[in-house]
Design an enzyme around this catalytic site. Structure first.
Site, mmCIF file in Angstrom:
data_model
loop_
_atom_site.group_PDB
_atom_site.id
_atom_site.type_symbol
_atom_site.label_atom_id
_atom_site.label_comp_id
_atom_site.label_asym_id
_atom_site.label_seq_id
_atom_site.Cartn_x
_atom_site.Cartn_y
_atom_site.Cartn_z
ATOM 1 N N LYS A 1 0.593 -30.369 -20.863
ATOM 2 C CA LYS A 1 -0.475 -30.462 -19.860
ATOM 3 C C LYS A 1 -1.824 -30.532 -20.569
ATOM 4 O O LYS A 1 -2.620 -29.589 -20.575
ATOM 5 C CB LYS A 1 -0.399 -29.276 -18.901
ATOM 6 C CG LYS A 1 0.885 -29.274 -18.079
ATOM 7 C CD LYS A 1 1.003 -28.030 -17.225
ATOM 8 C CE LYS A 1 2.326 -28.020 -16.451
ATOM 9 N NZ LYS A 1 2.505 -26.797 -15.649
ATOM 10 N N ASP B 1 12.319 -20.381 -15.989
ATOM 11 C CA ASP B 1 11.159 -20.841 -15.235
ATOM 12 C C ASP B 1 10.909 -20.002 -13.988
ATOM 13 O O ASP B 1 11.813 -19.780 -13.171
ATOM 14 C CB ASP B 1 11.364 -22.306 -14.833
ATOM 15 C CG ASP B 1 10.092 -22.938 -14.292
ATOM 16 O OD1 ASP B 1 9.023 -22.734 -14.901
ATOM 17 O OD2 ASP B 1 10.170 -23.635 -13.270
ATOM 18 N N LYS C 1 15.079 -30.715 -17.343
ATOM 19 C CA LYS C 1 14.406 -29.937 -16.307
ATOM 20 C C LYS C 1 15.133 -30.100 -14.977
ATOM 21 O O LYS C 1 16.161 -30.786 -14.879
ATOM 22 C CB LYS C 1 12.941 -30.365 -16.208
ATOM 23 C CG LYS C 1 12.195 -30.229 -17.556
ATOM 24 C CD LYS C 1 10.711 -30.235 -17.396
ATOM 25 C CE LYS C 1 10.226 -28.897 -16.904
ATOM 26 N NZ LYS C 1 8.743 -28.842 -16.838
ATOM 27 N N GLU D 1 16.238 -26.125 -18.500
ATOM 28 C CA GLU D 1 15.475 -25.243 -17.614
ATOM 29 C C GLU D 1 16.373 -24.642 -16.546
ATOM 30 O O GLU D 1 17.195 -25.341 -15.944
ATOM 31 C CB GLU D 1 14.357 -26.045 -16.953
ATOM 32 C CG GLU D 1 13.546 -25.288 -15.924
ATOM 33 C CD GLU D 1 12.536 -26.174 -15.229
ATOM 34 O OE1 GLU D 1 11.495 -26.468 -15.848
ATOM 35 O OE2 GLU D 1 12.789 -26.590 -14.079
ATOM 36 N N ARG E 1 -24.027 -35.131 -29.281
ATOM 37 C CA ARG E 1 -23.254 -34.860 -28.070
ATOM 38 C C ARG E 1 -21.748 -34.977 -28.307
ATOM 39 O O ARG E 1 -20.971 -34.153 -27.818
ATOM 40 C CB ARG E 1 -23.703 -35.795 -26.935
ATOM 41 C CG ARG E 1 -22.948 -35.654 -25.625
ATOM 42 C CD ARG E 1 -22.684 -34.217 -25.202
ATOM 43 N NE ARG E 1 -23.869 -33.374 -25.210
ATOM 44 C CZ ARG E 1 -23.848 -32.057 -25.224
ATOM 45 N NH1 ARG E 1 -22.682 -31.407 -25.243
ATOM 46 N NH2 ARG E 1 -24.966 -31.359 -25.234
#
Length: 280
Positions: A136, A220, A168, A198, A101
């Protein structure tokens, strides 16, 4: 691609085996499989795709029982057809069942990421654009999920917050604007560390180009026409990266704008597991 040392992967695989075996091991196998029974098992692809996780699957079996003979038939990074044998494992039947597994979980998950990445990369053919992943990722599995992106023909973005400076929108807001954020970044960055910033509007991009100090710009959530204009404005002075809402059906038109990179969070956070099975 050179494999990672097993030494790096072993803690991940060992933790997964301990989780699966629990406090008392495989009670089913101990109950129904007589000691000493030997078999050859085959890890099969039940769907076509791109393979990743074979190194980890082999390590899972070897950690359970070093005496198992594990033969990889299709290496990481290669394409596979439905029904193709990816790996053979020969030896003690109980040992094979105990590792099954964990080996399938890793190989199926990582092959799914590699397969989806390969689909995105195919949409960039004939352009300069490279498909790259993001942070992510599944907590604790970033290293192997990013490796799966490489197996699919993609590229890696930052592995952690310590790799590079990426300014960002929230950094810009907290710093008081683009100019102060870039000025502070330039003052603190070493000669080895790149700076990316960004923007989501062309007037912000114009300010970035005027202030200077960035090595790359993250474009973005821009419409395709806006991306085209952004690339024209940059004119090769910065690395350009398109990001946000990068669905598979849009990749070809984004790549045609001339951007250098297209970052896609879905490569790791939304990939479907490739259907694999282990058969005696």
């Amino acid at each position: 691609m050179t494999p990672l040392p097993d030494l790096i992967l072993e803690p991940l695989v060992r933790a997964a085996l301990i989780e699966d075996l629990g406090t008392y091991g495989d009670v089913t196998t101990r109950a129904v499989i007589p000691a000493g029974i030997r078999y050859t098992a085959r890890l099969n692809a039940r769907a076509a795709g791109r393979v990743s996780g074979m190194q980890i699957a082999a390590l899972a079996f070897r950690l359970v029982d070093p005496a198992l003979a594990v033969t990889t038939k299709v290496p990481d990074g290669a394409a596979c057809a439905a029904g193709e044998v990816l790996m053979e494992i020969a030896g003690d039947a109980a040992s094979i069942l105990m590792g099954e597994r964990v080996a399938l979980n890793f190989a199926g998950r990582l092959s799914g990421i590699a397969s989806q990445t390969a689909d995105f990369v195919a949409e960039t053919r004939g352009t300069r654009a490279r498909i790259t992943c993001t942070r992510k990722t599944t907590p604790g599995l970033r290293l192997v999920e990013k490796q799966a992106v490489l197996h699919g023909g993609g590229f890696n973005h930052r592995f952690s917050l310590s790799d590079a400076i990426l300014i960002k929108d929230n950094h810009i807001a907290a710093a008081g604007g683009i100019a102060p954020a870039l000025t502070a970044a330039k003052a603190s960055a070493s000669h080895m560390m790149r700076v990316e910033i960004e923007v989501d509007r062309l007037d912000q991009l114009a300010e970035v180009l005027e202030v200077g100090g960035a090595d790359a710009v993250l474009l973005d959530n821009m419409e395709t026409a806006t991306l085209t204009e952004a690339v024209r404005m940059v004119a090769g002075r910065l690395i350009t990266e398109a990001s946000g809402n990068m669905a598979l059906g849009r990749i070809a038109e984004v790549a045609a704008t001339g951007v250098d990179y297209i970052s896609v969070g879905a490569l790791t956070h939304s990939a479907r597991t490739l259907d694999l099975g282990l058969d005696f």
